[in-house]
Structures are given as structure tokens and as C-alpha cells.
Design an enzyme around this catalytic site. Structure first.
Site, PDB file in Angstrom:
ATOM      1  N   ARG A   1      -8.977 -14.431  12.477  1.00 22.55           N
ATOM      2  CA  ARG A   1      -8.752 -14.398  11.026  1.00 22.55           C
ATOM      3  C   ARG A   1      -9.747 -15.389  10.439  1.00 22.55           C
ATOM      4  O   ARG A   1      -9.559 -16.610  10.560  1.00 22.55           O
ATOM      5  CB  ARG A   1      -7.299 -14.784  10.718  1.00 22.55           C
ATOM      6  CG  ARG A   1      -6.884 -14.727   9.256  1.00 22.55           C
ATOM      7  CD  ARG A   1      -5.387 -15.034   9.176  1.00 22.55           C
ATOM      8  NE  ARG A   1      -4.897 -15.159   7.825  1.00 22.55           N
ATOM      9  CZ  ARG A   1      -4.401 -14.164   7.099  1.00 22.55           C
ATOM     10  NH1 ARG A   1      -4.358 -12.956   7.600  1.00 22.55           N
ATOM     11  NH2 ARG A   1      -3.939 -14.373   5.881  1.00 22.55           N
TER      12      ARG A   1
ATOM     13  N   HIS B   1      -9.442  -5.934   5.918  1.00 18.36           N
ATOM     14  CA  HIS B   1      -8.168  -6.339   6.524  1.00 18.36           C
ATOM     15  C   HIS B   1      -7.577  -5.084   7.175  1.00 18.36           C
ATOM     16  O   HIS B   1      -6.589  -4.524   6.702  1.00 18.36           O
ATOM     17  CB  HIS B   1      -7.237  -6.874   5.441  1.00 18.36           C
ATOM     18  CG  HIS B   1      -6.091  -7.690   5.967  1.00 18.36           C
ATOM     19  ND1 HIS B   1      -5.815  -7.810   7.310  1.00 18.36           N
ATOM     20  CD2 HIS B   1      -5.128  -8.417   5.311  1.00 18.36           C
ATOM     21  CE1 HIS B   1      -4.754  -8.585   7.469  1.00 18.36           C
ATOM     22  NE2 HIS B   1      -4.325  -8.961   6.284  1.00 18.36           N
TER      23      HIS B   1
ATOM     24  N   GLN C   1      -3.752  -4.604   8.190  1.00 15.02           N
ATOM     25  CA  GLN C   1      -2.896  -4.415   7.020  1.00 15.02           C
ATOM     26  C   GLN C   1      -2.907  -2.967   6.585  1.00 15.02           C
ATOM     27  O   GLN C   1      -1.854  -2.376   6.298  1.00 15.02           O
ATOM     28  CB  GLN C   1      -3.386  -5.313   5.876  1.00 15.02           C
ATOM     29  CG  GLN C   1      -2.565  -5.195   4.592  1.00 15.02           C
ATOM     30  CD  GLN C   1      -1.180  -5.772   4.740  1.00 15.02           C
ATOM     31  OE1 GLN C   1      -1.014  -6.924   5.120  1.00 15.02           O
ATOM     32  NE2 GLN C   1      -0.153  -4.973   4.445  1.00 15.02           N
TER      33      GLN C   1
ATOM     34  N   ASP D   1      -2.648  -6.664  -5.222  1.00 13.93           N
ATOM     35  CA  ASP D   1      -2.832  -7.858  -4.400  1.00 13.93           C
ATOM     36  C   ASP D   1      -3.056  -9.036  -5.342  1.00 13.93           C
ATOM     37  O   ASP D   1      -3.241  -8.858  -6.560  1.00 13.93           O
ATOM     38  CB  ASP D   1      -4.035  -7.660  -3.467  1.00 13.93           C
ATOM     39  CG  ASP D   1      -4.096  -8.699  -2.352  1.00 13.93           C
ATOM     40  OD1 ASP D   1      -3.203  -9.571  -2.276  1.00 13.93           O
ATOM     41  OD2 ASP D   1      -5.053  -8.647  -1.553  1.00 13.93           O
TER      42      ASP D   1
ATOM     43  N   CYS E   1       0.510  -6.553  -0.192  1.00 14.63           N
ATOM     44  CA  CYS E   1       0.332  -7.086   1.163  1.00 14.63           C
ATOM     45  C   CYS E   1       0.951  -8.472   1.328  1.00 14.63           C
ATOM     46  O   CYS E   1       1.110  -8.938   2.464  1.00 14.63           O
ATOM     47  CB  CYS E   1      -1.140  -7.099   1.539  1.00 14.63           C
ATOM     48  SG  CYS E   1      -2.185  -8.013   0.397  1.00 14.63           S
TER      49      CYS E   1
ATOM     50  N   ARG F   1       3.657  -4.443   9.997  1.00 15.52           N
ATOM     51  CA  ARG F   1       2.478  -5.122  10.541  1.00 15.52           C
ATOM     52  C   ARG F   1       2.647  -5.291  12.052  1.00 15.52           C
ATOM     53  O   ARG F   1       1.723  -5.042  12.829  1.00 15.52           O
ATOM     54  CB  ARG F   1       2.286  -6.494   9.873  1.00 15.52           C
ATOM     55  CG  ARG F   1       1.742  -6.457   8.455  1.00 15.52           C
ATOM     56  CD  ARG F   1       0.297  -6.015   8.410  1.00 15.52           C
ATOM     57  NE  ARG F   1      -0.558  -6.851   9.236  1.00 15.52           N
ATOM     58  CZ  ARG F   1      -1.049  -8.037   8.884  1.00 15.52           C
ATOM     59  NH1 ARG F   1      -0.772  -8.526   7.678  1.00 15.52           N
ATOM     60  NH2 ARG F   1      -1.843  -8.714   9.684  1.00 15.52           N
TER      61      ARG F   1
END
Length: 341
Positions: free
Chosen positions: A119, A146, A149, A240, A283, A311
Site C-alpha cells: 500500500r 485501488h 477495492q 469517495d 469505499c 474486501r
């Protein structure tokens, strides 16, 4: 149970042989592979014995330059459920490559671990780890995409809507990494996507261009606009945070630019179609009162916690396919050979 149902469950429980060694982008997966991972994730969610022990004897290192709740916990717990061992390295104070070159880092890690989950702030770090190392590298978030996700998001949509082909998803806000992965994933699965952003915050042209070959095959459409009224008649609305991690220096630039793009109950009513209320997606983490009002995210059509739960399931299916089994088969004998590029 019909023979067709039995056949479908058997197909869903198969660990796919992927044509890629790494997941740095949704673009690394074909449309078929993406759907297979979602099918496997849903099957294992219903019956955890399907993937039980599939990572036994393996070790994974998690390199995180950014803070995390969902990503860290879902990966660590998921790997443990699969019988594997996960190690967490906090790189928030010392970015990967600062103490020693990414090349040396990768060439050391490959001697000890079976997978690297990273990450990171910059996609180039992921690319370096994948280039120099010999073990799978998974993008757990970077500045460009991402992908984990997006896989979980489409899994969640499929749970609520059924067959996704022809579904309509509206994304409103910043054309960021999450938006990029959703564009690529929707194009592969035939999902029509409308991206609504303020002027100057549209998704990257390279991502849009990369999505078009898949869209031509699947029949998906992509509309990019600055007009919030384009949200009308969609199955789901996604937003988001307006200022993502690592973008704090852009706070002044973004102040006021997104006010018109807040997801409110009025906007959700406009998004709903044919008497069916549009689903709300995020998310997380969310800032109530900024990108979304509290009544929407906490309302009965919000599926944000389903996304968070999935997830783990989506990543379990992905890792089972990416990481070569030490035993060669799962306890149920479902493992196929995983090819590498």
C-alpha cells in the site's frame, strides 16, 4: 438441487489459473478472470471450506506506507483464514526505497516470503517490487489504482443486483484511484458507468483509453461529465472522500470545488429509476457532511459495510489464485496451476 445448480457451484469453487503473476492493476486481469475471482469469492463466503488451507505453509509481507483499517484487517484476517502467515511492516515514516533501493528490497523479500502486498504512495514502487522480485505483488492501493477495492465493489453489486451486465453505476466526486479501478473493472463486465466530477478533477485519460478495448467487447459505456444531473437513473451511486490520503497539500485547491457534488437524499432520488431506489456505495473512510450526507450513508439503501466485508472475501479468492500452493492442491482438490507472466 438441479444438475445445473451443482455444476454452477462446482465452477464457482474452482481456483482460476491466472494469466498474470501480479495484481498491480485491474488491467492485469481478463474479463473472464475477474468474473472467476468474484464467483470464487462469493462461493467461499457461503462455504469457507472451499479455500480452507489453500495458503498453508505460505508467508506474505504487507508493506504499508499509508494508514489503513479495512485493507490491513481484511488482508490479515483473510490470509489467516486461508492458513497462511501475514507480516505487517509500517512504512509510513520511512517510504520504501529510502533506506535501501527497491531492487535490493525486492531481492531480499523473495528469499523469505511467497507474496508482497504493498500500500504505497507511488505506483512506481509497486512496479519496482514486481520487476525485481520473483514473487507475486498485490496493489493494496497506490496513487493510480485501488484494484482490490474495485473487485470487492463489483462483488457487492452482484450480490445486490444479480447479473451485472447492463447495470448502471454513477461515480461522483474526485476522479481518483478508486474511480480508475472501477472504470477498468466495469468495462470488463459490461457495466455502464457515469463519472461526474468538478472541472479539472476528471479521471486520467490513460485509464479511460485503457478501458475502451474491454468496453467494446462487453458493450459497456463510459460517460464522463461535470453535470450532476447526469446521475439520473442509475442502479447505484458511488462516492469517495474529496481529499484522499496524500493530497492534503491540495486542500485549498479543492475547497469549494466539490460542494455541488455532495451526495444528498435529493441526489439519490434523482439517481433512482423505475421505482427502485439506487444503492449507495463508498469505499470508506467517509466524511459525513462533506461528500455524503449522514442520512444517505446511514440509510437503508447504503451498502458500504457490505463493501467493507467483501474486501476480505474478494482478496482471499485473489490470493488463492495468485500465490502458488505449497501442497499443490487445496484440501478439496480444487487448485489449478497458476501461470505467471
Amino acid at each position: 438441487m438441479t444438475q445445473a445448480t451443482v455444476a454452477h457451484k462446482s465452477q464457482a469453487s474452482q481456483i482460476p489459473a491466472l494469466s498474470t503473476k501480479h495484481l498491480l492493476s485491474i488491467g492485469n486481469l481478463s474479463a473472464t478472470e475477474l468474473q472467476q475471482i468474484i464467483l470464487l469469492a462469493r462461493a467461499n463466503k457461503e462455504d469457507p471450506s472451499i479455500l480452507a488451507g489453500s495458503l498453508a505453509g505460505t508467508s506474505t509481507i504487507m508493506l504499508f506506507e499509508k494508514a489503513s483499517l479495512r485493507t490491513r484487517v481484511s488482508f490479515e484476517v483473510g490470509i489467516t483464514k486461508l492458513g497462511g502467515h501475514a507480516m505487517y511492516f509500517d512504512h509510513s515514516k520511512e517510504p520504501i526505497g529510502k533506506r535501501e533501493p527497491v531492487k535490493d528490497y525486492a531481492l531480499n523479500l523473495e528469499r523469505w516470503v511467497d507474496c508482497v502486498i504493498a500500500r504505497v504512495n507511488n505506483h512506481e514502487t509497486l512496479a519496482g517490487l514486481a520487476h525485481y522480485g520473483s514473487v507475486p505483488v498485490v496493489n493494496a492501493l497506490c496513487d493510480v489504482e485501488h484494484p482490490c477495492q474495485a473487485i470487492a465493489d463489483l462483488m457487492t453489486l452482484e450480490e445486490h443486483l444479480g447479473d451485472l451486465h447492463g447495470a448502471k453505476l454513477a461515480y461522483i466526486g474526485d476522479g481518483n484511484n478508486v474511480c480508475h479501478s472501477l472504470i477498468l473493472a466495469c468495462a470488463k463486465l459490461g457495466v455502464h458507468m457515469t463519472v461526474i466530477t468538478p472541472v479539472g478533477f476528471e479521471p486520467q485519460f490513460e485509464i479511460v483509453r485503457a478501458s475502451q478495448p474491454d468496453a467494446l467487447v462487453s458493450g459497456a459505456t463510459l460517460k464522463i461529465t461535470n453535470d450532476v444531473r447526469a446521475i439520473e437513473s442509475h442502479d447505484a451511486v458511488y462516492t469517495d472522500k474529496w481529499v484522499s490520503m496524500g493530497q492534503d497539500h491540495q486542500q485549498a485547491l479543492r475547497d469549494g470545488a466539490f460542494d455541488e457534488y455532495q451526495v444528498s437524499s435529493e441526489l439519490m432520488q434523482l439517481a433512482s429509476k423505475g421505482g427502485r431506489n439506487a444503492l449507495f456505495m463508498h469505499c470508506l473512510p467517509a466524511v459525513r457532511g462533506e461528500e455524503v450526507t449522514a442520512d444517505v450513508i446511514d440509510g437503508r439503501h447504503s451498502i458500504v459495510y457490505d463493501q467493507a466485508e467483501n474486501r476480505m472475501h474478494a482478496q482471499m479468492a485473489l490470493l488463492a489464485a495468485l500465490i502458488p500452493s505449497k501442497a499443490g492442491t487445496t484440501p478439496a482438490g480444487h487448485r489449478s496451476h497458476v501461470s505467471a507472466t
